[in-house]
Each structure stands twice: as structure tokens, then as C-alpha cells.
Design a protein around this motif. Structure first.
Motif, PDB file in Angstrom:
ATOM      1  N   LEU A  12       0.795  -1.234   0.000  1.00 54.79           N
ATOM      2  CA  LEU A  12       0.000   0.000   0.000  1.00 54.79           C
ATOM      3  C   LEU A  12       0.824   1.280   0.000  1.00 54.79           C
ATOM      4  N   VAL A  39      -0.788   2.172  -5.630  1.00 52.86           N
ATOM      5  CA  VAL A  39      -1.825   2.536  -4.654  1.00 52.86           C
ATOM      6  C   VAL A  39      -1.092   3.194  -3.492  1.00 52.86           C
ATOM      7  N   LEU A  41      -1.467   5.090   0.619  1.00 57.48           N
ATOM      8  CA  LEU A  41      -2.160   5.521   1.829  1.00 57.48           C
ATOM      9  C   LEU A  41      -1.407   6.743   2.350  1.00 57.48           C
ATOM     10  N   ILE A 207     -11.708  -0.502  -6.641  1.00 62.01           N
ATOM     11  CA  ILE A 207     -11.386  -0.198  -5.242  1.00 62.01           C
ATOM     12  C   ILE A 207     -11.145  -1.493  -4.476  1.00 62.01           C
ATOM     13  N   ARG A 210      -7.780  -2.995  -5.483  1.00 60.97           N
ATOM     14  CA  ARG A 210      -6.593  -2.254  -5.032  1.00 60.97           C
ATOM     15  C   ARG A 210      -6.442  -2.201  -3.523  1.00 60.97           C
ATOM     16  N   PHE A 211      -7.553  -2.386  -2.775  1.00 60.71           N
ATOM     17  CA  PHE A 211      -7.484  -2.114  -1.343  1.00 60.71           C
ATOM     18  C   PHE A 211      -8.062  -3.195  -0.429  1.00 60.71           C
ATOM     19  N   ASP A 212      -8.766  -4.175  -0.962  1.00 60.38           N
ATOM     20  CA  ASP A 212      -9.499  -5.077  -0.066  1.00 60.38           C
ATOM     21  C   ASP A 212      -9.463  -6.519  -0.570  1.00 60.38           C
ATOM     22  N   PRO A 241      -3.654  -6.508  -0.759  1.00 64.07           N
ATOM     23  CA  PRO A 241      -3.756  -5.207  -0.088  1.00 64.07           C
ATOM     24  C   PRO A 241      -4.919  -5.209   0.893  1.00 64.07           C
ATOM     25  N   ARG A 243      -6.382  -2.444   3.186  1.00 66.77           N
ATOM     26  CA  ARG A 243      -6.356  -1.054   3.647  1.00 66.77           C
ATOM     27  C   ARG A 243      -6.931  -0.897   5.046  1.00 66.77           C
ATOM     28  N   ASP A 244      -8.053  -1.547   5.324  1.00 68.07           N
ATOM     29  CA  ASP A 244      -8.697  -1.357   6.629  1.00 68.07           C
ATOM     30  C   ASP A 244      -7.767  -1.760   7.770  1.00 68.07           C
TER      31      ASP A 244
END
Length: 269
Positions: A12, A39, A41, A207, A210-212, A241, A243-244
Motif C-alpha cells: 500500500l 496505490v 495511503l 477499489i 486495489r485495497f481489499d 492489499p 487497507r482497513d
């Protein structure tokens, strides 16, 4: 052969030297890489780029050597309308210098003939540097299925052109292990592993991609069948990835450790 790698977006946007050190701490000797954050953060990691920063390139090379980590894949390349893939030659030079054996591209060009032309140019650029060129497809993109990506690679006529097959994109586009097994194995250049529900809960597929994503066994994909359908020498990059978890303060080693262990268990079966 240790087939496992950690893919670039799994961390990330973590600064590159730290990414190398995380991989080494997790006992994974290969990583996917790009010249800047694909990606990010910004709440956690500052922006960085290898472009125009030879000191950072040197630091990454030193970190790779010191930690016995090598590159498995170079990413961040895009075929798009109104731009020439040749303009990205500088990024390819950097990734080749760092030792990437495979260079991957994604097409968002809606004109099939131009996608074919640009993939051919990309593969030629890679061949000049002694590299394999792969193309990754994903649902919702102009090249959105395994069959479309395969046909594009075949039509390009380049001997170093290959497919990158991502487990999430494979199953979410309606294909599975049978379609992978039916391919000429020589067309498969790289694979990416993650787990997700068979039906996504996100409104935006990109999304989620890329993030979950999740480690093997935490979703619903038949990953054992997927791996069995791949060539035995195909590198499998762990693309997870989360993110959370990152925003909740769980560091990259703690986030990725269980996914690495699950992937190794799956590959050993």
C-alpha cells in the motif's frame, strides 16, 4: 524452486527500502515492484518515486542485496489512448536495472488494434532488455477476460509476450482453473494469488482490487485448483492489499504474515 513473491500493492505505498526489509522479515525472497506508488495511503506513507532519484535507486539495490531479495515483476505500465508506451522506457530501464525479469502492462485503450500495436511495442522494449513482457486483464477493462488477453498476446506475435493471470480477475470474470489449464503453458508468464468472495460486495471493482483482498482460505476462490492449473515453474505473487487493517494500525509484517503462511501451505499441497 520457491515460487512465492509479494506483490507491490500488498504494502500500500510503503517506502521501497522498507518493503524490501518487510519481505526479508517474512522470509519471502522475491517482490513485485514499481517506480512509484500504484496505490497509496497518504495517511501512513509519504509519496516517493524512483524517477529522477538515483540515490533512492541505489538504496533499493543495496537493500535488495543486503536482504537477499530480488525482483519478480516490474509494474506500473499502462497502454492508454493518446500516449505511446515508448514514453515509459525510462521506467523499464530502472526496473531492469533493479533486476526485474518480467515487466507487466495493463491496457485501458478501447481500440483493439491500438492495444495490439502498443503491446507489441512494449514486448519489443522488454526484449531489448532481455525481459519477458506480460499483460494483465481485469473485468471492466477493455481487455477484460482471459480469452481476450490470450488472443491479444497471440496476435502480437512476440515470442516474449505472456499472460499475467490474477486469481481474483480470473474468477470474477467468469472463468476458472479449467480455462487456465486449457492454455498453452508457454503463454503464462506470471500469476497473482489472493482470496475474495465469489461475488463482490463493493460497488467499485477497482477499489476492491486495489485495497481489499484476503489471504488464501479467507474468501471463496478455489485456489488449490487455480494453482494446479498453472505451470509448475510459474511465479505466484501474493497480492493482498488490506487497507482497513493498515489504517487500524496493523503493520505490514503483521498484516501479511498470515497470508504468506497460508500461501506457502497452499503451494506445498
Amino acid at each position: 524452486m520457491d515460487r512465492l513473491a509479494i506483490e507491490f500493492i500488498s504494502v500500500l505505498g510503503l517506502p521501497p527500502v522498507e518493503f524490501v526489509e518487510v519481505a526479508a522479515e517474512l522470509g519471502v525472497g522475491r517482490i513485485g515492484f514499481a517506480c512509484n506508488q500504484i496505490v497509496a495511503l497518504p495517511e501512513l506513507y509519504p509519496a516517493w518515486s524512483l524517477r529522477g532519484d538515483p540515490a533512492l535507486v541505489r538504496a533499493v539495490k543495496q537493500a535488495l542485496a543486503a536482504n537477499c531479495v530480488s525482483l519478480s515483476l516490474g509494474e506500473g505500465f499502462l497502454i492508454r489512448a493518446g500516449a505511446e508506451i515508448a514514453d515509459q522506457a525510462g521506467d523499464m530501464d530502472i526496473l531492469a536495472e533493479l533486476g526485474a525479469p518480467v515487466i507487466n502492462v495493463v491496457s485501458i485503450e478501447s481500440d483493439p488494434a491500438r492495444s495490439e500495436d502498443q503491446l507489441g511495442a512494449f514486448a519489443d522494449m522488454a526484449a531489448e532488455r532481455g525481459l519477458v513482457a506480460s499483460i494483465e486483464y481485469m473485468p471492466g477493462m477493455p481487455i477484460g477476460t482471459l480469452a481476450a488477453a490470450r488472443d491479444l498476446v497471440v496476435r502480437s506475435g512476440r515470442p516474449n509476450a505472456r499472460l499475467l493471470i490474477d486469481a481474483m480477475h480470473l474468477y470474477r470474470s467468469g472463468d476458472g482453473a479449467a480455462e487456465v489449464a486449457a492454455l498453452d503453458p508457454g503463454l503464462i508468464g506470471y500469476a497473482q494469488l489472493c482470496d475474495v468472495p465469489l461475488v463482490g460486495a463493493h460497488e467499485d471493482y477497482s477499489i476492491e482490487a486495489r485495497f481489499d483482498r484476503r489471504g488464501a482460505g479467507e474468501g471463496e476462490l478455489p485456489l488449490k485448483d487455480f494453482i494446479a492449473a498453472l505451470p509448475r515453474d510459474c511465479t505466484i505473487g501474493l497480492e493482498v492489499p488490506m487497507r482497513d487493517k493498515a489504517l487500524a494500525g496493523i503493520g505490514p509484517v503483521e498484516r501479511l504474515g498470515p497470508a504468506v503462511a497460508a500461501a506457502r501451505a497452499l503451494l506445498s499441497e
